[in-house]
Design an enzyme around this catalytic site. Structure first.
Site, mmCIF file in Angstrom:
data_model
loop_
_atom_site.group_PDB
_atom_site.id
_atom_site.type_symbol
_atom_site.label_atom_id
_atom_site.label_comp_id
_atom_site.label_asym_id
_atom_site.label_seq_id
_atom_site.Cartn_x
_atom_site.Cartn_y
_atom_site.Cartn_z
ATOM 1 N N HIS A 125 0.774 -1.247 0.000
ATOM 2 C CA HIS A 125 0.000 0.000 0.000
ATOM 3 C C HIS A 125 0.801 1.291 0.000
ATOM 4 C CE1 HIS A 125 -3.549 -2.413 0.433
ATOM 5 N NE2 HIS A 125 -3.012 -3.022 1.485
ATOM 6 N N LYS A 133 -4.895 -9.923 -7.764
ATOM 7 C CA LYS A 133 -5.562 -9.290 -6.623
ATOM 8 C C LYS A 133 -6.607 -8.336 -7.198
ATOM 9 C CE LYS A 133 -4.829 -6.814 -2.312
ATOM 10 N NZ LYS A 133 -3.924 -6.088 -1.436
ATOM 11 N N VAL A 164 -8.538 -5.775 -5.995
ATOM 12 C CA VAL A 164 -8.547 -4.348 -5.643
ATOM 13 C C VAL A 164 -7.348 -4.056 -4.757
ATOM 14 C CG1 VAL A 164 -9.839 -2.521 -4.458
ATOM 15 C CG2 VAL A 164 -11.080 -4.287 -5.692
ATOM 16 N N THR A 210 -5.102 -0.382 -3.025
ATOM 17 C CA THR A 210 -4.917 1.066 -2.936
ATOM 18 C C THR A 210 -3.485 1.373 -2.547
ATOM 19 O OG1 THR A 210 -7.224 1.349 -2.271
ATOM 20 C CG2 THR A 210 -5.724 3.176 -1.794
ATOM 21 N N HIS A 224 -3.252 -3.323 7.822
ATOM 22 C CA HIS A 224 -4.309 -3.633 6.852
ATOM 23 C C HIS A 224 -4.928 -2.334 6.359
ATOM 24 C CE1 HIS A 224 -7.879 -5.451 5.069
ATOM 25 N NE2 HIS A 224 -8.617 -4.651 5.815
#
Length: 156
Positions: A40, A69, A71, A73, A147
């Site tokens: 991320h 994967k 999705v 961000t 997470h």
């Protein structure tokens, strides 16, 4: 005499090999905090609306190995700013857990979504840049993000 030494050293050698076999796999295992950073964090770059950004980053960060994967961000802010979210507004995680936190300010992010019909091994992603508040789950000592839970628009 040599045989006696061998018989004494053999159990010790077996014990050492057993311990190494048990400990070694955990030495190479990526921590949840490091996995969060790999999946991320992209602090070194500004948000990039380049249509190939997600395709490149998802491959580079090993999120297209064995499957695509769906999705992901990427956050384009300094790591310390994202880590500080763990001490901001506490919110409930999507899974009902109570260890999620929402950033006080919006952050530059890039959302990557698997395009319709895209199949492994040819993972293709749609790239969209946004400014959103992020929600992360935190744990550990030090208390750090482990997470990425969501991003939300400014409520004002």
């Amino acid at each position: 005499m040599a045989l006696e030494k061998s018989l004494v050293l053999l159990p010790l050698l077996v014990l050492i090999l057993l311990v190494l076999g048990w400990v070694q796999p955990s030495l190479g295992k990526e921590s949840r905090a490091k996995k969060f950073q790999r999946q991320h964090m992209d602090s070194g770059s500004s948000p990039n609306s380049n249509s190939t950004y997600c395709n490149q980053m998802m491959r580079r960060r090993n999120m297209t190995q064995g499957r695509c994967k769906p999705v992901n961000t990427f956050v384009h802010e300094p790591l310390v700013d994202v880590q500080n979210v763990c001490f901001q507004e506490k919110v409930t995680c999507k899974n009902g857990q109570g260890n999620c936190y929402k950033s006080n300010s919006s952050m530059h992010i890039t959302d990557c979504r698997l395009t319709h019909g895209s199949r492994y091994p040819n993972c293709a992603y749609r790239t969209s840049t946004k400014e959103r508040h992020i929600i992360v789950a935190c744990e550990g000592s030090p208390y750090v993000p482990v997470h990425f839970d969501a991003s939300v628009e400014d409520s004002t």
